[in-house]
Structures are given as C-alpha cells and as structure tokens.
Design an enzyme around this catalytic site. Structure first.
Site, short mmCIF file in Angstrom:
data_model
loop_
_atom_site.label_atom_id
_atom_site.label_comp_id
_atom_site.label_asym_id
_atom_site.label_seq_id
_atom_site.Cartn_x
_atom_site.Cartn_y
_atom_site.Cartn_z
N ASP A 177 0.94 -0.91 -0.41
CA ASP A 177 -0.16 0.20 0.06
C ASP A 177 1.23 1.26 0.16
O ASP A 177 0.76 2.15 -0.63
CB ASP A 177 -0.83 -0.34 1.13
N SER A 178 1.73 1.43 0.89
CA SER A 178 2.64 2.23 1.00
C SER A 178 3.32 2.83 -0.60
O SER A 178 3.13 3.62 -1.15
CB SER A 178 3.36 2.17 1.98
#
Length: 405
Positions: A177-178
């Site tokens: 996600d990051s």
C-alpha cells in the site's frame, strides 16, 4: 480536543497550496498518496462514512489511532453517507472545482455510485481520478480482492524475504500500500500537469494497482530468472549480488550491519581484521567468488566482530571508512543524535489529549521541511467548513473509541 500542531507553514514548502484533492479511499494506499500531497500544501478533503470513519482509525495501539495520526495530518475530514442523494450532491459539489479525486474501491464501484467517467466529465472535465485497486481496473483479476498482504505474497516479495530454511516472510508494515501510495502521488501530479496543458480538458484516469508498483521495486527478478533458471533465493540479510553484506553479532549481544561490496572498502576491511591478502585469496578475489564462498567470508568477518563490543565495532568501521552501522530499533532511534539533529520527529497532541511523536515530512525544500499545519482531524471535523454552519450533527462514536463494523 482538536489536534494541535507545532510547526509553521511557508509558501516555499507548500508548492501544492492551490491544489484541491478529494479522498474517498480507505486504509493505507490512498491515505499515503494524499498524505504526500497534503504535506506539500494541497487541500485534502477526506470523505468518511458516518460514525465509524475510515477503517484506518481502527488500527490502534493503547487506544490511540496511531496510523491515522501519522498519515492524516494536514487533511480535512467530512462525514458523508454516500448512499443518500443529499450527501452525494455534497460530494459532487466538492468535485466541481477539485483537481484530484482518489479512490480505492473495487473496480466498478465508482460507476455504480453514479460517478463514471461520463458523469465526472459533466461535473469537472479538469479532474484527475486516481483509481487504486489490488490488480487494476481491467482484466480477469480486476474483481479480485487485493489487500496488501496478498499482494506482498504474490508479487515475489515474500518468496525472496527471510532465510532459506525458514518460511517466507511478509513485511511487518503495509509495504504494498505504501509503495503504491507514493507512486500514486507522483502519477497524480503528472496527470494534473498534463491536464493543465489541455485546451479541451477531459477527465484523466490513473489506473494504479497495488501489485505492479511493488513488483517494480523488487529488482530484475524476471531477467535473472531467465538467465539462471532459478528464482531469487531467500538469503536472510545477505545480498544476491555482492558480498560481504550481512548483520554480525558483537560481544555485547548487539548487531552491526555491514555492506562492503566495493573492492576499496573490502580491502580496508581485510586489512583491519588482519587478513591483508584477502583480495588475493581466490575465494574472495571477485564478486562471483565471494558469493560462492559467502559462508567462509562471513565466518572470517564474524570471527573479528565477535571480539568487539558494539561501540568498539563502530569505532573500528569508522576509522577505516567502512560502510557499517548499528541495527537500531525504535527505542535506539529515539535516542539517536541523527533523529534529534534532523528534527525528523515532531510532537502531536492526539484528540484524547495524549502527546506522541510522529514523523515530519521526510525531505526538505530549500533547506526547510514542509510544516505540519494541523494534526489529524477528528471524524467530520470540517463538515461545517465545507457544507455550511447548518450542517446537521451526526451521532458519532468518539475517535478514541471508534471500532470497525
């Protein structure tokens, strides 16, 4: 109590101060994307469902929404029920002059909400829409759930992470996600730049999967497999491309990390450990030889480091200009002079009154870090700002008690 903030803003560190972003996303990927933009001065309006808000609020330690505090500063929060016509009208009002819309619903959801590309073009043809999903908006996997852990497993990351004789290891943080969020911030700005040059603008869509950005940062896996016929093996802290690179235990039960892949560095290391002829040893004379004989090389280095305490080992490396350093946990870092000198941490007051440290913007512009202009908002804190003082109050679960449903 509203979040309080501690640093001041300046125009030089707020280059996106004329950019308006509407964020419909949940959890980490979209929040990371808009976190980057908000730190750079963008007005980010976080649209959250009534009562529970973004699920990120429920990621808690000791009763505090730590992830929310870290990644939602500099944002506004509005509480809208997008299943009701009235609140959908409020959303389209926000979009009418927005620059960027961020969403991470399953593909097709935005269309079912009545916000397909044709409708968005009618609302605001200058809009950039960043659509984050597990596998992209099209193809046979588009409808498949795509949480980060699944992506980290299927991308090849887990298979190459860990030790060969132990199970594959998933990362202990939201890596997929990051990475997607950081990619997404750059893509959003690139699309916005292109949009501003269009004489006849039309909504621009960025199709961003979680899978592809993570796959892209794992190195030339495909090329190396095609050349060798073997997947990248799990090798612990060793590198598949150069040696020595590992962590080594000191006499006081601490650890140092060492990377000495350049021959000048390695020559100084061999000299220091009393083996100046190391680079003439056929086992260690080339990259290929060192990788083939990595167990012997690591044993030679460990044999010297095991005689030293951590401070002694660090002095040993420093005087020889060898790239090595301590393995730190967060307790070590909170005492580390680099953190203090760089001012990488700032204090933020949470809604319940407790003060904790959060990371500052991890870069400088003209020598100055972008400011934290305000702390992470409470749920619906900015409804009146965006929809007027007569905005009806919603019965809310306090942020300190919010739980997922």
């Amino acid at each position: 109590m509203n979040p309080q903030i501690i640093s001041s803003a300046s125009n030089s560190t707020q280059p996106l101060r004329d950019v308006k972003v509407v964020d419909l996303s949940r959890l980490v990927s979209g929040n990371m994307l808009t976190h980057v933009l908000a730190d750079l001065g963008a007005t980010v309006i976080k649209v959250e469902p009534p009562r529970k808000g973004d699920e990120l609020r429920a990621w808690r330690r000791e009763g505090m929404s730590t992830y929310w505090l870290a990644y939602s500063r500099n944002k506004d929060s509005v509480e809208l029920n997008l299943r009701t016509p009235g609140d959908m009208t409020k959303l389209t009002g926000l979009l009418a002059d927005a620059d960027i819309l961020v969403e991470n619903f399953r593909p097709g959801t935005l269309e079912r909400m009545g916000l397909g590309k044709e409708r968005l073009n009618a609302i605001n043809p200058k809009l950039v829409v960043v659509r984050i999903s597990g596998w992209g908006q099209t193809g046979q996997f588009a409808g498949k759930g795509g949480f980060g852990s699944l992506i980290e497993a299927m991308s090849g990351f887990a298979a190459m992470n860990g030790f060969a004789d132990l199970p594959p290891v998933l990362p202990p943080f939201a890596m997929a996600d990051s990475v997607a969020g950081i990619y997404g911030a750059a893509l959003a700005l690139a699309a916005m730049h292109g949009q501003r040059g269009n004489a006849t603008p039309a909504v621009q869509e960025v199709d961003l999967s979680l899978f592809e950005p993570l796959f892209s940062i794992l190195g030339p896996q495909a090329a190396e497999y095609q050349l060798t016929g073997k997947p990248t093996p799990r090798s612990g802290s060793r590198s598949p491309t150069h040696a020595p690179r590992n962590v080594y235990k000191t006499s006081d039960e601490k650890w140092v990390a060492l990377s000495a892949g350049m021959e000048g560095t390695l020559a100084r290391l061999f000299e220091g450990i009393g083996y100046p002829e190391g680079l003439q040893d056929p086992r260690f004379s080339t990259h290929e030889a060192r990788l083939k004989n990595i167990d012997a090389l690591d044993a030679l280095i460990q044999g010297h480091i095991t005689k030293l305490t951590l401070p002694e080992a660090l002095d040993f490396f420093a005087v020889r200009d060898i790239t090595a350093g301590p393995v730190c946990d967060i307790a070590d870092l909170l005492r580390h002079p680099y953190i203090a000198e760089s001012r990488l941490l700032v204090d933020q007051v949470a809604p319940d009154g407790r003060t904790v440290s959060v990371h500052a913007a991890p870069y400088r512009i003209n020598g100055e870090r972008p400011a934290i202009r305000r702390g992470a908002p409470t749920l619906g804190q900015d409804n009146a700002t965006w929809f007027g003082a007569d905005q009806p109050a919603t019965t809310r679960i306090p942020d300190t008690a919010a739980q997922p449903t």
